[in-house]
Enzyme design. Structure first.
Site, PDB file in Angstrom:
ATOM      1  N   ASN A 182       0.853  -1.197   0.000  1.00  0.00           N
ATOM      2  CA  ASN A 182       0.000   0.000   0.000  1.00  0.00           C
ATOM      3  C   ASN A 182       0.888   1.245   0.000  1.00  0.00           C
ATOM      4  O   ASN A 182       2.108   1.145  -0.019  1.00  0.00           O
ATOM      5  CB  ASN A 182      -0.958  -0.030   1.196  1.00  0.00           C
ATOM      6  CG  ASN A 182      -0.204  -0.119   2.514  1.00  0.00           C
ATOM      7  OD1 ASN A 182       0.550   0.772   2.863  1.00  0.00           O
ATOM      8  ND2 ASN A 182      -0.400  -1.217   3.247  1.00  0.00           N
ATOM      9  N   LYS A 203       8.083 -17.718 -10.560  1.00  0.00           N
ATOM     10  CA  LYS A 203       7.363 -16.584 -11.156  1.00  0.00           C
ATOM     11  C   LYS A 203       6.138 -17.097 -11.929  1.00  0.00           C
ATOM     12  O   LYS A 203       6.261 -18.055 -12.710  1.00  0.00           O
ATOM     13  CB  LYS A 203       8.303 -15.823 -12.095  1.00  0.00           C
ATOM     14  CG  LYS A 203       7.681 -14.572 -12.641  1.00  0.00           C
ATOM     15  CD  LYS A 203       8.609 -13.846 -13.591  1.00  0.00           C
ATOM     16  CE  LYS A 203       7.905 -12.659 -14.204  1.00  0.00           C
ATOM     17  NZ  LYS A 203       8.573 -12.139 -15.370  1.00  0.00           N
ATOM     18  N   ILE A 245      -3.454  -7.307  14.118  1.00  0.00           N
ATOM     19  CA  ILE A 245      -2.404  -7.270  15.159  1.00  0.00           C
ATOM     20  C   ILE A 245      -2.861  -6.440  16.356  1.00  0.00           C
ATOM     21  O   ILE A 245      -2.748  -6.862  17.508  1.00  0.00           O
ATOM     22  CB  ILE A 245      -1.089  -6.694  14.569  1.00  0.00           C
ATOM     23  CG1 ILE A 245      -0.636  -7.529  13.368  1.00  0.00           C
ATOM     24  CG2 ILE A 245      -0.003  -6.638  15.642  1.00  0.00           C
ATOM     25  CD1 ILE A 245       0.516  -6.931  12.575  1.00  0.00           C
ATOM     26  N   PHE A 282      -4.513   3.704  14.706  1.00  0.00           N
ATOM     27  CA  PHE A 282      -4.597   4.740  13.675  1.00  0.00           C
ATOM     28  C   PHE A 282      -5.601   4.258  12.640  1.00  0.00           C
ATOM     29  O   PHE A 282      -5.574   3.082  12.272  1.00  0.00           O
ATOM     30  CB  PHE A 282      -3.217   4.985  13.024  1.00  0.00           C
ATOM     31  CG  PHE A 282      -2.328   5.824  13.891  1.00  0.00           C
ATOM     32  CD1 PHE A 282      -1.795   5.313  15.062  1.00  0.00           C
ATOM     33  CD2 PHE A 282      -2.047   7.143  13.549  1.00  0.00           C
ATOM     34  CE1 PHE A 282      -0.997   6.091  15.891  1.00  0.00           C
ATOM     35  CE2 PHE A 282      -1.246   7.938  14.369  1.00  0.00           C
ATOM     36  CZ  PHE A 282      -0.720   7.409  15.533  1.00  0.00           C
ATOM     37  N   LYS A 322     -14.078   1.788  14.890  1.00  0.00           N
ATOM     38  CA  LYS A 322     -12.885   0.919  15.010  1.00  0.00           C
ATOM     39  C   LYS A 322     -12.350   0.918  16.436  1.00  0.00           C
ATOM     40  O   LYS A 322     -11.901  -0.105  16.935  1.00  0.00           O
ATOM     41  CB  LYS A 322     -11.759   1.427  14.089  1.00  0.00           C
ATOM     42  CG  LYS A 322     -11.787   0.798  12.723  1.00  0.00           C
ATOM     43  CD  LYS A 322     -10.650   1.298  11.860  1.00  0.00           C
ATOM     44  CE  LYS A 322     -11.050   1.115  10.398  1.00  0.00           C
ATOM     45  NZ  LYS A 322     -10.137   1.725   9.478  1.00  0.00           N
ATOM     46  N   LYS A 339     -12.160  -2.628  18.194  1.00  0.00           N
ATOM     47  CA  LYS A 339     -10.848  -3.188  18.567  1.00  0.00           C
ATOM     48  C   LYS A 339     -10.625  -3.107  20.078  1.00  0.00           C
ATOM     49  O   LYS A 339      -9.586  -3.561  20.565  1.00  0.00           O
ATOM     50  CB  LYS A 339      -9.729  -2.484  17.801  1.00  0.00           C
ATOM     51  CG  LYS A 339      -9.797  -2.760  16.284  1.00  0.00           C
ATOM     52  CD  LYS A 339      -8.651  -2.140  15.506  1.00  0.00           C
ATOM     53  CE  LYS A 339      -8.970  -2.054  14.019  1.00  0.00           C
ATOM     54  NZ  LYS A 339      -8.113  -2.875  13.176  1.00  0.00           N
TER      55      LYS A 339
HETATM   56  N1  CTP Z   1      -4.235  -3.047  12.081  1.00  0.00           N
HETATM   57  C1  CTP Z   1      -3.508  -4.110  12.558  1.00  0.00           C
HETATM   58  N2  CTP Z   1      -3.517  -5.300  11.895  1.00  0.00           N
HETATM   59  C2  CTP Z   1      -4.241  -5.462  10.772  1.00  0.00           C
HETATM   60  C3  CTP Z   1      -5.000  -4.374  10.266  1.00  0.00           C
HETATM   61  C4  CTP Z   1      -4.959  -3.171  10.951  1.00  0.00           C
HETATM   62  O1  CTP Z   1      -2.827  -3.975  13.581  1.00  0.00           O
HETATM   63  N3  CTP Z   1      -4.228  -6.629  10.152  1.00  0.00           N
HETATM   64  C5  CTP Z   1      -4.242  -1.803  12.852  1.00  0.00           C
HETATM   65  C6  CTP Z   1      -3.540  -0.644  12.169  1.00  0.00           C
HETATM   66  O2  CTP Z   1      -2.176  -0.569  12.529  1.00  0.00           O
HETATM   67  C7  CTP Z   1      -4.328   0.556  12.697  1.00  0.00           C
HETATM   68  C8  CTP Z   1      -5.710   0.016  12.948  1.00  0.00           C
HETATM   69  O3  CTP Z   1      -5.574  -1.403  13.013  1.00  0.00           O
HETATM   70  O4  CTP Z   1      -3.822   0.997  13.938  1.00  0.00           O
HETATM   71  C9  CTP Z   1      -6.742   0.349  11.904  1.00  0.00           C
HETATM   72  O5  CTP Z   1      -6.240  -0.033  10.629  1.00  0.00           O
HETATM   73  P1  CTP Z   1      -7.119   0.242   9.328  1.00  0.00           P
HETATM   74  O6  CTP Z   1      -6.398  -0.330   8.149  1.00  0.00           O
HETATM   75  O7  CTP Z   1      -7.517   1.701   9.269  1.00  0.00           O
HETATM   76  O8  CTP Z   1      -8.436  -0.524   9.633  1.00  0.00           O
HETATM   77  P2  CTP Z   1      -8.838  -2.011   9.479  1.00  0.00           P
HETATM   78  O9  CTP Z   1      -9.075  -2.552  10.851  1.00  0.00           O
HETATM   79  O10 CTP Z   1      -7.879  -2.756   8.634  1.00  0.00           O
HETATM   80  O11 CTP Z   1     -10.246  -1.863   8.733  1.00  0.00           O
HETATM   81  P3  CTP Z   1     -10.579  -1.374   7.235  1.00  0.00           P
HETATM   82  O12 CTP Z   1      -9.388  -1.737   6.394  1.00  0.00           O
HETATM   83  O13 CTP Z   1     -11.802  -2.076   6.891  1.00  0.00           O
HETATM   84  O14 CTP Z   1     -10.770   0.126   7.307  1.00  0.00           O
END
Ligand code: CTP
Length: 393
Positions: free
Chosen positions: A210, A289, A307, A323, A337, A341
């Site tokens: 990303n 590949k 995580i 975040f 969220k 969480k």
């Molecule tokens: N995060 C994480 N592990 C993942 C996905 C997200 O620890 N597999 C944590 C990120 O570090 C961040 C928070 O969760 O602190 C929110 O991440 P975000 O990508 O905004 O949200 P998601 O929970 O992945 O939900 P969505 O992608 O549907 O917005």
């Protein structure tokens, strides 16, 4: 012109070829709104003239303890009284020896002795001079005396040799000044930070990732280090300089990041989950590949572990700061969220403005409500977040 909020720095320059880098250091200090007073040893004026620094700083450069322009001959006292810190860069072996033994035989060393502010020195010399037992002894003495030693760095030297003794780069010296001047509110606190993107392998040459640059997470780490925290940084692949003083663990995939976090989370007081972790990873990463073939290609993805949520579920979790990078309904999705969480704080960003940029604007959401931080560079935003979180611990 002096403005009331300007901090003063006294920059001492001694006789080394690295003195030319001090001109750039002056610029960096000025960019951070410091007012710089330059003081040069006699030897330094043979490498670069006082006129250069006078032009850069707009201040008279002090070189001589007997300078008749200073009415009461008290330059060595006055110059340090307004200064937040005194920095000697470059600092020769000779000046280090004088400082270590309390010799005050010129304006610079007399001023160093008369100061009532922190002293930082950035040694610069030939590698053999640096390695001399006498220099090392002096450095140890200076450390014991509370002097902050910045560097030296290793690499090519002006004399053509290669080794340790180069003056540290001005950017690093700047960072160390800022750290020295920051109140150590986080001293003794153990903090884990994840930062950057993850990269999920499709085959040996392709991956899903990303747009996260890691800048926000690294800025959080710097703000924590400046405040005295003990920081472990688990970083995805980024093109950023490792923060000086943090324990850095580099990972690539979400699974590796999860494993690293699991291994290091014990005994951490605070967890900043800044990383943009992939939510999905290829079901299988091909060993060879994948060759192009006619028609469309379907990639099966499996979910990764969340995580942050897994850390928050521990029996005695650290204080968790999440975040949320959103593109729409930012505050609403971020608040959801935070609850989903089960974490005390979430920092909501607009992904369009945040990802990969140097600036950011965020809303900190906690049990008390929403706390917006206006658009600013990520350094300022990180400081705002770290200071806000501190009030909640
Ligand atoms: N995060 C994480 N592990 C993942 C996905 C997200 O620890 N597999 C944590 C990120 O570090 C961040 C928070 O969760 O602190 C929110 O991440 P975000 O990508 O905004 O949200 P998601 O929970 O992945 O939900 P969505 O992608 O549907 O917005």
């Amino acid at each position: 012109m002096t403005t009331p909020q300007q901090k003063h720095i006294l920059l001492g320059i001694t006789g080394g070829i690295a003195a030319y880098k001090s001109a750039y250091l002056v610029r960096l200090l000025q960019e951070r709104s410091y007012l710089v007073q330059v003081m040069m040893s006699e030897a330094a004026t043979h490498f670069i003239t006082p006129v250069t620094f006078q032009a850069l700083t707009g201040q008279v450069v002090l070189t001589d303890i007997w300078d008749p322009r200073i009415p009461n001959r008290m330059a060595h006292i006055e110059a340090t009284r307004k200064a937040e810190a005194m920095l000697i860069a470059p600092a020769t072996a000779n000046v280090l020896a004088k400082l270590a033994s309390g010799v005050a035989d010129d304006l610079l060393t007399t001023t160093a002795m008369a100061r009532n502010c922190p002293l930082l020195v950035a040694p610069a010399m030939n590698r053999e001079m640096w390695a001399q037992p006498s220099t090392q002894r002096n450095i140890e003495q200076l450390k014991q005396d509370g002097v902050l030693i910045v560097g030296p760095a290793s690499g090519n030297q002006a004399c053509g040799e290669v080794g340790e003794g180069r003056m540290e780069e001005p950017e690093t010296i700047m960072l160390m000044i800022e750290r020295a001047l920051t109140h150590k509110t986080w001293a003794g606190k153990r903090v884990l930070v994840t930062a950057g993107p993850t990269m999920e392998s499709i085959d040996p040459v392709r991956a899903i990732t990303n747009h996260s640059s890691g800048k926000m997470g690294y800025a959080i780490v710097e703000a924590l280090l400046a405040r005295g925290a003990e920081v472990t940084l688990i970083s995805g692949p980024v093109a950023l300089t490792p923060p000086l003083g943090a324990q850095l663990i580099s990972v690539v995939s979400a699974e590796q990041m999860f494993n690293a976090v699991t291994e290091h989370i014990e005994d951490q007081e605070v967890f900043f989950s800044v990383a943009a972790v992939a939510d999905y990873t290829p079901q299988q990463s091909a060993m060879q590949k994948i060759k192009k073939s006619a028609g469309s290609f379907t990639l099966e993805l499996a979910p990764t572990v969340d995580i942050l949520a897994s850390v928050a579920q521990r029996s005695a979790p650290p204080f968790c700061v999440g975040f949320a990078a959103e593109t729409n309904h930012i505050d609403e999705y971020a608040s959801q969220k935070r609850l989903a969480k089960n974490i005390p704080v979430i920092v909501a960003n607009n992904a369009h403005h945040a990802l990969g940029h140097d600036d950011n604007e965020v809303v900190i959401i906690d049990q008390h409500g929403q706390h917006p931080l206006a658009r600013a560079n990520k350094k300022c935003i990180a400081e705002g977040i770290v200071e806000h979180v501190f009030t909640l611990l």
